[in-house]
Motif scaffolding. Sequence first.
Motif, short mmCIF file in Angstrom:
data_model
loop_
_atom_site.label_atom_id
_atom_site.label_comp_id
_atom_site.label_asym_id
_atom_site.label_seq_id
_atom_site.Cartn_x
_atom_site.Cartn_y
_atom_site.Cartn_z
N VAL A 96 52.35 50.08 46.68
CA VAL A 96 51.80 49.64 45.54
C VAL A 96 51.88 49.51 44.21
N LEU A 97 51.89 48.12 43.78
CA LEU A 97 51.63 48.02 42.14
C LEU A 97 50.57 47.94 41.77
N MET A 98 51.53 48.97 40.56
CA MET A 98 49.63 49.54 39.83
C MET A 98 49.82 48.94 38.00
N ARG A 107 43.63 42.72 29.14
CA ARG A 107 44.06 43.04 29.83
C ARG A 107 44.18 42.50 31.01
N GLU A 108 43.26 43.08 31.62
CA GLU A 108 42.80 42.96 32.86
C GLU A 108 42.66 41.26 33.31
N LYS A 109 42.91 40.88 32.91
CA LYS A 109 43.23 39.37 33.10
C LYS A 109 44.81 39.02 33.52
N GLN A 110 44.72 39.06 32.87
CA GLN A 110 46.66 39.10 32.55
C GLN A 110 47.25 39.60 33.77
N ILE A 111 46.36 40.79 33.89
CA ILE A 111 47.21 41.28 34.93
C ILE A 111 46.64 41.08 36.53
N VAL A 112 45.82 40.02 36.48
CA VAL A 112 45.12 39.85 37.67
C VAL A 112 45.92 39.01 38.08
N ASN A 113 46.29 37.99 36.99
CA ASN A 113 47.66 36.89 36.84
C ASN A 113 48.60 37.44 37.67
N ALA A 114 48.99 38.57 36.79
CA ALA A 114 50.33 38.69 37.34
C ALA A 114 50.51 39.36 38.78
N MET A 115 49.52 39.74 39.26
CA MET A 115 49.55 40.40 41.15
C MET A 115 49.51 39.08 41.63
N LYS A 116 48.58 38.38 41.09
CA LYS A 116 48.64 36.66 41.58
C LYS A 116 50.07 36.11 41.94
N LYS A 117 50.97 36.02 40.36
CA LYS A 117 52.00 35.53 41.14
C LYS A 117 53.78 36.38 41.61
N HIS A 118 53.24 38.06 42.10
CA HIS A 118 53.86 38.62 42.22
C HIS A 118 53.35 39.02 44.32
N ARG A 119 52.75 38.12 44.65
CA ARG A 119 51.89 37.28 45.47
C ARG A 119 51.57 38.88 46.33
N VAL A 120 51.36 40.01 45.82
CA VAL A 120 50.25 40.93 46.74
C VAL A 120 49.51 40.61 47.94
N GLU A 135 35.66 35.66 36.74
CA GLU A 135 35.94 34.06 37.11
C GLU A 135 37.23 34.58 37.40
N HIS A 136 38.41 35.00 36.97
CA HIS A 136 39.65 35.77 37.13
C HIS A 136 39.87 36.15 38.32
N PHE A 137 38.56 37.16 39.21
CA PHE A 137 38.56 37.65 39.68
C PHE A 137 38.18 36.93 41.29
N GLU A 138 37.27 35.61 41.38
CA GLU A 138 36.84 34.62 41.85
C GLU A 138 37.99 33.14 42.35
N SER A 139 39.20 33.42 41.22
CA SER A 139 40.13 32.71 41.63
C SER A 139 41.22 32.97 42.71
N LEU A 140 41.23 34.56 42.97
CA LEU A 140 42.26 34.90 43.84
C LEU A 140 41.79 34.73 45.19
N LYS A 141 40.15 33.97 45.26
CA LYS A 141 39.61 33.66 46.66
C LYS A 141 40.48 31.89 47.04
N ASN A 142 40.80 31.16 45.93
CA ASN A 142 42.10 30.61 46.36
C ASN A 142 43.14 30.32 47.04
N ALA A 143 43.96 32.18 46.19
CA ALA A 143 44.71 32.02 46.46
C ALA A 143 44.55 32.74 47.90
N ASN A 144 43.52 33.25 48.40
CA ASN A 144 43.46 34.07 49.80
C ASN A 144 44.25 35.55 49.56
#
Length: 344
Positions: A96-98, A107-120, A135-144
């Motif tokens: 778990v990466l928290m 800050r929430e948006k930054q963490i979402v982006n960091a989680m995406k880069k860490h390939r969770v 929108e920041h959560f919607e962007s995760l759909k494109n990253a599957n």
Amino acid sequence: MADKQPTIKEIAKRLNISVSTVSRALHNHPSIGLRTKTRVQQLAKELNYEPNQTAIFFQQRKTFTLGVILPKLAESFFSSAISGIEEVANKNNYTVLMGQSHDDVEREKQIVNAMKKHRVDGLIVSISKNTETYEHFESLKNANIPVVFFDRIPNTYDIHYVACNMLSGTIQAINYLLKKGHRVIGMINGPENLVATADRKEGYIQAMLKNRLKFDPSLIVNSDLSAESTYEATQKLLSHKRKVTAIVAFNDYVAMDAMHYAQQKKVRINKDVWFVSYANLPLTTYLKYQPAASVEQFPYIQGQKATQMLLELLNKKEENEEKTDPIHYKIIVDSKLVIYDENA
């Protein structure tokens, strides 16, 4: 200079066998004979060989990591939830990466982006109190990357989520106070953009109307959950033209701030004004003044169920990668009013 880590190629060269044979032997593949397996595994042990996790992740297209975003780990509600999340994750060989938003949208948006880069592989989220767009959560759909929300969930239908039944919990709380003879009941509700805030308000209205009491909207005051905002909300209710004899607070922390303000105004807690809240936090049992009752929201169970749901989504993605599943899962955990003093 550190010694170079041994590789599968080195093992294969020493034993004069192919790299693929070494790989299968290390994974106990049934196509490899016992003698070859023993030779490979013995040499790997002697060389202190460790699998290249990056290569494994690349091959399997997963990192076995789940991201979790919470408002504040310091709140025992969320620390209990993370324990439930980690229990299920660990049993399924996930780490778990928290990250903590501290109720800050940016800050929430930054963490979402960091989680995406860490390939969770997936994300479990309880949104900040100020999150109004997603929108920041919607962007995760494109990253599957699938997302499961819990407790504080977005005000939209197309999400996977686990939540506690705040409507039922509020009805239980109001009915309890009505049975104790209270008729003018105030509510310190939360930020208006939270779904849980709307559920509490609806529960309040339903309970009052079902008991043939007129709903007075001026008895519901919102707080941004800060101490200052809660003090202001408490002041409004205590100075209301109708004499408020009970207050339902958004959670135990809000109740503590409200009771602190009330004490400063010489109000006797659960005598002049009764308090009921939500969360049933363990720390309330150590307080000199505590709410008369609190709605249990079962954060540990919410955390467990959110993780189980996310793992199910990941398994479905792996099995049926080419198809998009329009179904969105939701689990509602029953709430329960916990009365601290049955003789009160």
